[in-house]
Scaffold this motif. Structure first.
Motif, PDB file in Angstrom:
ATOM      1  N   LEU A  58      58.385  50.520  55.821  1.00 54.62           N
ATOM      2  CA  LEU A  58      57.536  51.133  54.811  1.00 54.62           C
ATOM      3  C   LEU A  58      56.456  50.133  54.465  1.00 54.62           C
ATOM      4  O   LEU A  58      56.757  49.008  54.038  1.00 54.62           O
ATOM      5  CB  LEU A  58      58.344  51.497  53.557  1.00 54.62           C
ATOM      6  N   VAL A  65      54.924  54.965  57.098  1.00 55.87           N
ATOM      7  CA  VAL A  65      56.255  54.633  57.604  1.00 55.87           C
ATOM      8  C   VAL A  65      56.131  54.551  59.119  1.00 55.87           C
ATOM      9  O   VAL A  65      55.574  55.455  59.748  1.00 55.87           O
ATOM     10  CB  VAL A  65      57.293  55.716  57.220  1.00 55.87           C
ATOM     11  N   PRO A 107      58.964  56.730  48.373  1.00 52.95           N
ATOM     12  CA  PRO A 107      59.876  55.583  48.339  1.00 52.95           C
ATOM     13  C   PRO A 107      60.445  55.343  46.943  1.00 52.95           C
ATOM     14  O   PRO A 107      59.764  55.515  45.935  1.00 52.95           O
ATOM     15  CB  PRO A 107      58.973  54.418  48.744  1.00 52.95           C
ATOM     16  N   LEU A 116      64.507  56.090  50.623  1.00 49.44           N
ATOM     17  CA  LEU A 116      63.198  56.381  51.204  1.00 49.44           C
ATOM     18  C   LEU A 116      63.263  57.780  51.781  1.00 49.44           C
ATOM     19  O   LEU A 116      64.079  58.066  52.652  1.00 49.44           O
ATOM     20  CB  LEU A 116      62.851  55.374  52.310  1.00 49.44           C
TER      21      LEU A 116
END
Length: 147
Positions: A58, A65, A107, A116
């Protein structure tokens, strides 16, 4: 770095009005470096990618991502808000180029772990929608087993 975390990954694929989900629980690694979070785990026979290691990164600004699989069947998916990426995905039967576009990146991570969630669409070129994919990853420290 030791595998001190329980990584639970639930993946849901929506295609042609149908949903299919799979869940994986494994030990893994979790670290924050330069503001980015990294979740690292070994694939198993259950995923069909035994012998591979997957890293989920992340970005520090939480806009991207990147899922990278290393090993016998390497691949990389880049999921970024507002950008459609062309990614090469190794299936074990050959390489496929896919368009990847983020729907959501949510997140809830801290140095101690967390969650996440992200979703993205896959296409095989502009108008050829393949599926919408939802990924929910939970990262929890394992209980200390030292005497």
């Amino acid at each position: 770095m030791e595998e001190k975390y329980l990584i639970t990954i639930k993946g849901t694929m929506e295609q042609d009005g149908q949903q299919e989900s799979v869940e994986l629980m494994t030990r893994g690694k979790f670290v924050q470096r330069n503001g980015a979070f990294y979740i690292v785990y070994e694939e198993t026979e259950a995923t069909g990618y035994a012998g591979c290691t997957t890293t989920v990164k992340l970005s520090s600004d939480a806009r991207m991502v990147v899922m990278t699989r290393f090993g016998k069947v390497p691949s990389q998916l880049v999921i970024e808000k507002g950008v459609r990426h062309i990614c090469h995905y190794e299936t074990g039967f050959g390489s496929v180029s896919l368009g990847v576009a983020a729907d959501e990146i949510a997140p809830e991570l801290s140095e101690a772990g967390g969650r996440l969630r992200f979703s993205y669409t896959l296409d095989s070129g502009g108008e050829n929608f393949i599926s919408r994919n939802l990924v929910d990853i939970r990262v929890e420290p394992l209980p200390d087993t030292a005497p």
